[in-house]
Design a protein around this motif. Structure first.
Motif, PDB file in Angstrom:
ATOM      1  N   UNK A 148      49.194  33.624  42.286  1.00 52.50           N
ATOM      2  CA  UNK A 148      48.070  32.816  42.769  1.00 52.50           C
ATOM      3  C   UNK A 148      46.825  33.628  43.143  1.00 52.50           C
ATOM      4  N   UNK A 149      46.956  34.703  43.926  1.00 52.07           N
ATOM      5  CA  UNK A 149      45.743  35.298  44.492  1.00 52.07           C
ATOM      6  C   UNK A 149      44.791  35.910  43.475  1.00 52.07           C
ATOM      7  N   UNK A 150      43.514  35.751  43.757  1.00 53.29           N
ATOM      8  CA  UNK A 150      42.513  36.579  43.073  1.00 53.29           C
ATOM      9  C   UNK A 150      42.102  37.642  44.082  1.00 53.29           C
ATOM     10  N   UNK A 151      41.033  37.395  44.851  1.00 55.61           N
ATOM     11  CA  UNK A 151      40.743  38.397  45.882  1.00 55.61           C
ATOM     12  C   UNK A 151      41.828  38.381  46.943  1.00 55.61           C
ATOM     13  N   UNK A 152      42.439  37.221  47.162  1.00 57.97           N
ATOM     14  CA  UNK A 152      43.574  37.132  48.060  1.00 57.97           C
ATOM     15  C   UNK A 152      43.240  36.852  49.520  1.00 57.97           C
ATOM     16  N   UNK A 153      41.965  36.913  49.850  1.00 63.67           N
ATOM     17  CA  UNK A 153      41.592  36.860  51.266  1.00 63.67           C
ATOM     18  C   UNK A 153      41.949  35.532  51.924  1.00 63.67           C
ATOM     19  N   UNK A 197      37.000  30.665  47.723  1.00 64.39           N
ATOM     20  CA  UNK A 197      35.786  30.909  46.936  1.00 64.39           C
ATOM     21  C   UNK A 197      36.145  31.350  45.512  1.00 64.39           C
ATOM     22  N   UNK A 198      37.293  31.999  45.346  1.00 58.83           N
ATOM     23  CA  UNK A 198      37.679  32.450  44.005  1.00 58.83           C
ATOM     24  C   UNK A 198      38.126  31.287  43.131  1.00 58.83           C
ATOM     25  N   UNK A 253      41.111  29.314  43.293  1.00 59.01           N
ATOM     26  CA  UNK A 253      42.517  29.315  42.850  1.00 59.01           C
ATOM     27  C   UNK A 253      43.237  27.995  43.146  1.00 59.01           C
TER      28      UNK A 253
END
Ligand code: FES
Ligand code: FES
Lengths: 152, 750
Positions: free
Chosen positions: A95-100, A134-135, A137
């Motif tokens: 799932x994560x892109x930047x993950x934040x 914001x990414x 997902x």
């Protein structure tokens, strides 16, 4: 300043802080639990989501003085081995892109599935709507929640 | 097989073993390796052998690969090491990934921007792996006394078939590390790829889902203080007076002072954008104490007058940039842009005789498109850590341009570059915002003054009101059709505050005989910068919505209409500098047409199409939308992409999904407006980002397979989806959307 005894991830922790300090900053600054994220500080993004007695709660607007003996669970304490079904589903779907935002997303999802083990799409969207990514997902988050819901 | 001269990147292959003991290898500890879960943990070798700056091989065969570039969520920390691992021919299971520190002696272009990491890293990364593999084979050849050419490798093993000898990389690593770097190396054929083109999960995934410290905001060091800044509340203002009496006396506060991040006469680099160099700083023990003390500051601000700044440009020269005085307003911006658009702009490209074509046209279509300023709103607000002492500076945090910002820090705090160490944390988003690193300079100055380690934290309000925003844009398009509905003239006049979004040489330039592109811009004191797919993020949507309308006026199917134009550009292009390959452009349109079953009745949903080429990658979208309780909801996005070789499909797909969602979200909901220089939206109560309930229900991603060297994906899926959305909204509502955001107050279509 005042001393608070908090039950966090099953452990008693003591902090000496201003009573108005939000739980978010108690966790991050005073207890070095930085998995809970800061995103907006006004309960509008979900990055700081924790469980308070099992309910998804925004820790950025939650004064430490309001906790009493309620139990706090953070992303670090969601499972011992990082293998909560929601965490596993998140890895499975990558799932994560930047993950934040994901710690907050996972905490919201875990609280949802505890109350409603097989939510509909609409129920997922309602429960997750306070968590911004914001990414973008969102599609994967929903897929991961669905995977976790069948294994729950 | 491809032969590659290693001398091209010789600098990147300096043997760093000598350094390893004394220097940079030691600075990795905090950023750590990828294995997190105990069952994944690899046995650590007793000794590591560095074969080049990108990788070291352990005596037990475990390999550590450096990820050179900043990770902002584009997944380079997984995909770049995959490329090295491929050419090294190692089993991915035995790879540990480490984030490399900034080291310009070893790595090239340690920057996240322009979707270029994979494209520009491709050769160097392959060479790093291939060079090491070559040296391991040579070491085995010497040990076994056989020709190196007869030695094959597979998944971290060396084999010599004739003698039946085999050894793991770990056994030969020590000998290989002593060899010279070969002058030439062989690269694998695409068909032999075992890692590239296969899905490998995010190496930081386990840490992310368990909340391990990864981000700049999570960094801490013994004795660290927290700092926050107060900046002018409005663009166009500067500091007049400070009364910090109350703030100073508050609990936990160490100091309050003013700083200048950039001195007035400092020639700024392009990445030194900051409208607020003069700042009031509050330093204390904890975030909450500092936040409260900052609220107790009594600050007065006043308007500044017209001035200019010297800013260096990419070409190495410098410009004087005028900073006009005044408190700007969005309503006035709109008026000014509309007015500018009535006058001729600067002609950037002209083909044929556009004036004549429009005069003789059977039909002329003219439409105007606008979009507002946007704030980047990375989910992790700006922050950075610094510890500056008399003889060195240590900086840790999220930055897309470490190599450039190191120079700014060096100039500001008076330490030479080699005394400055920047470590890149995983970033909670970049989108261009973290190309501009004024916060590194700020925190370095603060730490220098405090003589202590300091972490600077921006709140969301700071982050949103101290931006390097996407500019506000305006474009007027005109098309001339002849009596047979052929597109015979095309005219775009585009501008913005403070820059124009025009790309004069992009499609449909090259496909229309009479073509005119003009641009204009209006000065402003509002700071702007690159935002996910700069300029394309507006102009693509405008152009693609316009082409849809032109196709309709011409009575043509919107995909066929574009394909006909692309065929023209392919067979008999107009002009010379056409900035696209027409066949690849057509390729993604054809793929999306097929995958979406274009033309079939899509019962109850309304469809729009768009395609665009930017950042070296081609993307086409078909978007299906339905009205639910009077509100539009995207049901599915079909996304066709040509980025050449897809290095890591699962991550590439994720980026295309995310880019599509993000593009739809911004076009639909987002915008930053100004009243007397003050941003009207400063947190997520007013600034709207797309949320779960508004996101597309599904995104299907399809890649063109062509074996061309790979290009990036961080930006390209974002711009065209806006056009597809506008076109689907038209089908659903009968009303064209010209002004972003399309939804006003998030509820009503404008
Ligand atoms: S930080 Fe708490 S909701 Fe955003
Ligand atoms: S993964 Fe980046 S904000 Fe959600």
């Amino acid at each position: 300043m005042a001393v608070f005894n908090l039950n966090i991830n099953g452990k008693q922790q003591q902090v000496d802080v201003d009573p108005s300090t939000p739980v978010l900053w108690v966790l991050r600054d005073h207890l070095n639990l930085t998995g809970t994220k800061f995103g907006c500080g006004i309960a509008m993004c979900g990055a700081c989501t924790i469980h308070l007695d099992g309910n998804a709660t925004r820790s950025c607007v939650l004064p430490v003085s309001s906790i009493g003996d309620k139990q706090i669970t953070t992303i670090e304490g969601l499972s011992e081995e990082g293998d909560h079904p929601v965490q596993q589903a998140w890895l499975e779907h990558d799932v994560p892109q930047c993950g934040y935002c994901q710690a907050g997303q996972i905490m919201s999802a875990a609280a949802l599935l505890k109350q409603n083990p097989s939510p509909s799409d609409e129920e997922i969207e309602n429960a997750m709507n306070g968590n911004i990514c914001r990414c973008g997902t969102y599609v994967r988050i929903k897929q991961a929640i669905k995977s976790a819901s069948t294994t729950n | 097989m491809t032969l590659l001269k290693t001398s091209i990147g010789r600098r990147s292959f300096l043997k760093t073993s000598a350094l390893a003991g004394g220097g940079f290898m030691l600075s990795f500890s905090w950023l750590g390796a990828c294995q997190t879960k105990p069952e994944d943990a690899l046995a650590m070798p007793k000794e590591w052998f560095e074969l080049n700056g990108y990788l070291k091989v352990g005596d037990n065969g475990v390999v550590t690969i450096m990820s050179p570039n900043p990770e902002i969520g584009q997944n380079v920390k997984t995909s770049m090491p995959m490329i090295v691992a491929e050419e090294l021919d190692v089993d991915w299971k035995n790879v540990i990934v480490e984030q490399a520190p900034l080291n310009t002696d070893i790595f090239v272009r340690q920057l996240a921007g322009g979707s270029q990491s994979i494209r520009q890293g491709w050769k160097g990364l392959r060479m790093a792996g291939a060079t090491a593999r070559h040296m391991l084979r040579e070491a085995a050849a010497t040990t076994w006394n056989v020709p190196a050419s007869e030695i094959t490798t597979e998944a971290g093993m060396l084999h010599h078939k004739a003698s039946g000898k085999s050894a793991g990389f770990g056994e030969m690593a020590s000998a290989a590390a002593k060899l010279d770097v070969p002058k030439e190396v062989e690269l694998k054929d695409n068909k032999d790829f075992k890692i590239i083109g296969t899905s490998r999960k995010n190496v930081d995934g386990p840490k992310i889902v368990t909340g391990k410290p990864l981000y700049g905001l999570d960094y801490r060091k013994e004795g660290m203080l927290i700092a926050m800044i107060a900046h002018a509340p409005a663009f166009g203002m500067k500091l007049k007076s400070v009364d910090d009496t109350e703030a100073r006396s508050m609990p936990g506060i160490k100091d309050v002072f003013t700083i200048k991040s950039y001195e007035d006469d400092y020639p700024r680099q392009w990445c030194d954008v900051s409208s607020f160099p003069e700042l009031v700083v509050v330093v204390g023990n904890s975030t909450w104490e500092v936040m409260n003390a900052r609220k107790a500051l009594k600050l007065e601000w006043e308007q500044f007058s017209d001035h200019s700044q010297t800013v260096s440009n990419f070409q190495g020269g410098s410009n004087d940039v005028k900073v006009p005085a005044g408190l700007e307003n969005s309503a006035k911006h709109m008026q000014m842009m509309a007015q500018y658009a009535t006058k001729s702009g600067k002609v950037v490209r002209k083909d044929g005789d556009p004036a004549k074509a429009f005069k003789n046209a059977a039909k002329v279509i003219e439409r105007t498109y606008t979009a507002p300023f946007l704030a980047h709103n990375t989910m992790e607000p700006m922050n950075f850590f610094a510890h500056v002492t008399d003889d060195k500076a240590e900086l840790v945090g999220p930055i897309q341009t470490p190599e450039f910002m190191e120079k700014s820090v060096s100039a500001r705090i008076g330490l030479p570059l080699e005394k400055i160490d920047i470590q890149m944390s995983r970033m909670g988003g970049g989108f261009g915002r973290r190309l501009y690193g004024h916060f590194l300079v700020e925190v370095a100055v603060i730490s220098q003054k405090m003589k202590a380690p300091v972490k600077l934290i921006y709140t969301r309000e700071d982050d949103m009101s101290f931006g390097t925003y996407r500019p506000t844009y305006h474009a007027v398009y005109r098309a001339a059709l002849d009596k047979d509905n052929n597109l015979v003239g095309f005219h775009v006049r585009a501008g913005g505050i403070p820059e124009s979004p025009l790309f004069a040489n992009r499609f449909p330039a090259g496909a229309v005989d009479n073509y005119l592109a003009e641009d204009w811009s209006i000065e402003s004191n509002i700071s702007v910068g690159a935002f996910r797919a700069p300029r394309s993020n507006f102009i693509a949507g405008a152009e693609q919505a316009f082409l849809d309308e032109v196709a309709e006026a011409a009575g043509k199917d919107p995909i066929d209409f574009r394909l006909d134009l692309l065929k023209r550009a392919q067979d008999n292009p107009v002009g010379e500098n056409n900035d696209y390959e027409a066949n690849r452009y057509a390729g993604v349109l054809e793929l999306v047409k097929q995958k979406s079953n274009w033309g079939e009745d899509s019962s109850g949903t309304y469809r729009g199409v768009a395609a665009y080429f930017c950042h070296n990658t081609y993307v086409a979208h078909v978007l299906d939308l339905a009205m639910e309780d009077g509100k539009p909801r995207v049901q599915k996005v079909h996304c066709a992409v040509d980025c050449g070789i897809v290095v890591n499909p699962i991550a590439a797909t994720n980026l295309c999904e995310g880019g599509s969602v993000d593009g739809i979200g911004h076009a639909m909901f987002s915008g930053l407006t100004f009243t007397d220089g003050v941003p009207d939206q400063q947190n997520f109560d007013k600034y709207r980002l797309v949320r779960h309930k508004e996101a597309p229900r599904a995104v299907d991603v399809h890649f063109v397979e062509n074996g061309i060297d790979p290009t990036g994906l961080g930006e390209p899926p974002f711009p065209p989806v806006i056009g597809a959305l506008a076109n689907a909204l038209y089908k659903a509502t009968g009303k064209r959307q010209y002004n972003q955001p399309f939804m006003t107050e998030g509820i009503k279509l404008g």
